[in-house]
Structures are given as structure tokens and as C-alpha cells.
Design a protein around this motif. Structure first.
Motif, PDB file in Angstrom:
ATOM      1  N   ASP A 128      67.960   9.499   1.437  1.00 50.77           N
ATOM      2  CA  ASP A 128      69.208   8.886   1.410  1.00 50.77           C
ATOM      3  C   ASP A 128      69.237   7.685   2.309  1.00 50.77           C
ATOM      4  OD1 ASP A 128      70.054  10.589  -0.739  1.00 50.77           O
ATOM      5  OD2 ASP A 128      71.107  11.836   0.773  1.00 50.77           O
ATOM      6  N   ALA A 129      68.585   7.918   3.560  1.00 46.63           N
ATOM      7  CA  ALA A 129      68.683   6.900   4.468  1.00 46.63           C
ATOM      8  C   ALA A 129      67.975   5.722   4.497  1.00 46.63           C
ATOM      9  CB  ALA A 129      68.472   7.561   5.997  1.00 46.63           C
ATOM     10  N   LEU A 130      66.620   6.175   3.669  1.00 44.78           N
ATOM     11  CA  LEU A 130      65.782   5.032   3.696  1.00 44.78           C
ATOM     12  C   LEU A 130      65.767   4.670   2.259  1.00 44.78           C
ATOM     13  CD1 LEU A 130      63.085   6.657   5.896  1.00 44.78           C
ATOM     14  CD2 LEU A 130      64.497   4.952   6.462  1.00 44.78           C
ATOM     15  N   SER A 131      66.789   4.804   1.350  1.00 39.27           N
ATOM     16  CA  SER A 131      66.711   4.568   0.029  1.00 39.27           C
ATOM     17  C   SER A 131      66.423   3.108  -0.140  1.00 39.27           C
ATOM     18  CB  SER A 131      67.912   4.967  -0.747  1.00 39.27           C
ATOM     19  OG  SER A 131      68.957   4.242  -0.437  1.00 39.27           O
TER      20      SER A 131
ATOM     21  N   ARG B   4      73.836  18.498  13.190  1.00 37.84           N
ATOM     22  CA  ARG B   4      72.999  18.199  12.033  1.00 37.84           C
ATOM     23  C   ARG B   4      72.078  19.484  11.707  1.00 37.84           C
ATOM     24  NH1 ARG B   4      72.076  14.155   8.724  1.00 37.84           N
ATOM     25  NH2 ARG B   4      72.526  12.771  10.341  1.00 37.84           N
TER      26      ARG B   4
ATOM     27  N   TRP C 249      67.762  14.002   3.128  1.00 37.32           N
ATOM     28  CA  TRP C 249      68.490  13.000   4.078  1.00 37.32           C
ATOM     29  C   TRP C 249      67.723  11.742   4.636  1.00 37.32           C
ATOM     30  CZ3 TRP C 249      70.021  17.247   8.419  1.00 37.32           C
ATOM     31  CH2 TRP C 249      71.007  18.010   7.926  1.00 37.32           C
ATOM     32  N   MET C 250      66.293  11.985   4.649  1.00 40.57           N
ATOM     33  CA  MET C 250      65.661  10.881   4.795  1.00 40.57           C
ATOM     34  C   MET C 250      65.571   9.753   3.612  1.00 40.57           C
ATOM     35  SD  MET C 250      62.422  12.137   7.336  1.00 40.57           S
ATOM     36  CE  MET C 250      61.352  12.422   6.123  1.00 40.57           C
TER      37      MET C 250
END
Length: 178
Positions: free
Chosen positions: A132-135, A36, A129-130
Motif C-alpha cells: 500500500d505504501a509503495l503502490s 503498529r 502495508w508495504m
């Protein structure tokens, strides 16, 4: 109902604490994996040692230049580790040493403009990234998650102060949300 069949509040809480500890361990693992870090550096266009990132972030968030010993205390690492990382960051142009106004023999460290830009670039990648992950999370859920996380960190910091860990910065403690 006999005690052996009843579930007490503390037993329920213990189960939640176990689940919370597992979730936090998973988050920590995901955020600190070497792969990462390497991906973030590629996306940012930076070359930076994984151990240097928290150090540079701490300096960027500080209200004033910091002594190496203070950095070591706040990061809970040995002073020689901080010295090596500062040398690397200095060589890369991300930090600079300045005179300590309280002690002419000592020096403090602060980020350079390039160091501040690097921290912002890293943060933007992580925020992306957050996002995208929590969209698919609602705005209300994201707000609740942020509030609860700040509340948890504040409780951890309060507990750390009780046991003698005064490494938290005022900025870390200034994130309390209602």
C-alpha cells in the motif's frame, strides 16, 4: 580552489551516511512501534507479545531447531529473556521443544505448524502495508530498493563478522542479489 571551499568525497559520503542513518532510524521506529504491532496482531487475529515476533520469525526461518543460547546470541539479548519468550510461545502453542541430537541433556526449539502459520500471517500483513505504501513506485524502483537493501545488510553483516558478531544465519546471508 582552496581546501576549505572544496567538498571532498569523504565529506559528501559522510553527509550521505548521516542521511542514511536517519532514514534507517525512521524505518526502524515505524516498524517497531507498539501501535503498529497491535494493529498487525488484530489484522492477523493473533495475540502475541511484541518481543516474541522476532524470535518466532527467526525460528521459522531456521533450517533446524535451535538452542536457546543460539537464539539469544542471534537476537543479541540475554538468555533469560529468550527463555521467558519461549515459555510464552510454547504456552500459546507456537513453538515446541525437541531433544538436541548432539546432547541428550539439552533441548532445541522449533516452531509448530501454528507458529509457522502465525509468522506467515504477520508477514502477509506487513507486506500488505508495504504494498500500500509503495503502490506508486515502479517495479524497477522496488527491485532497486530491494537489491540495495540486501547489499547494505550484507555489508553490515560482513562488518559485524570483522568485529566478532557471528549471529547472522546462513539464510540472512543468502539474500545477496546482483
Amino acid at each position: 580552489m582552496p581546501r576549505s571551499e572544496a567538498t571532498t568525497a569523504s565529506e559528501v559520503d559522510s553527509g550521505h551516511i548521516v542521511d542514511l542513518e536517519r532514514a534507517l532510524a525512521r524505518v526502524a521506529y515505524l516498524l517497531t512501534r507498539v501501535r503498529r504491532h497491535d494493529q498487525a496482531m488484530v489484522q492477523c487475529g493473533l495475540t502475541m507479545d511484541r518481543a516474541s515476533v522476532p524470535l518466532l520469525r527467526l525460528l521459522a526461518d531456521a533450517d533446524e531447531p535451535m538452542r536457546l543460547g543460539e537464539l539469544a546470541t542471534r537476537l543479541d539479548v540475554e538468555a533469560p529473556h529468550v527463555s521467558r519468550q519461549i515459555q510464552r510461545l510454547e504456552k500459546a502453542g507456537y513453538v515446541e521443544r525437541v531433544a538436541d541430537p548432539d546432547d541428550r541433556r539439552a533441548q532445541r526449539v522449533r516452531p509448530t505448524a501454528a507458529g509457522t502459520r502465525a509468522v506467515e500471517a504477520i508477514r502477509e500483513v506487513l507486506r500488505g502495508w508495504m504494498r500500500d505504501a509503495l503502490s506508486d513506485w515502479s517495479s524497477e524502483d522496488l527491485k532497486s530498493l530491494a537489491v540495495l537493501n540486501h547489499r547494505m545488510v550484507d555489508a553490515f553483516l560482513d562488518h559485524a563478522e570483522i568485529i566478532g558478531d557471528f549471529g547472522a544465519t546462513a539464510r540472512e546471508r543468502g539474500t545477496r542479489s546482483a
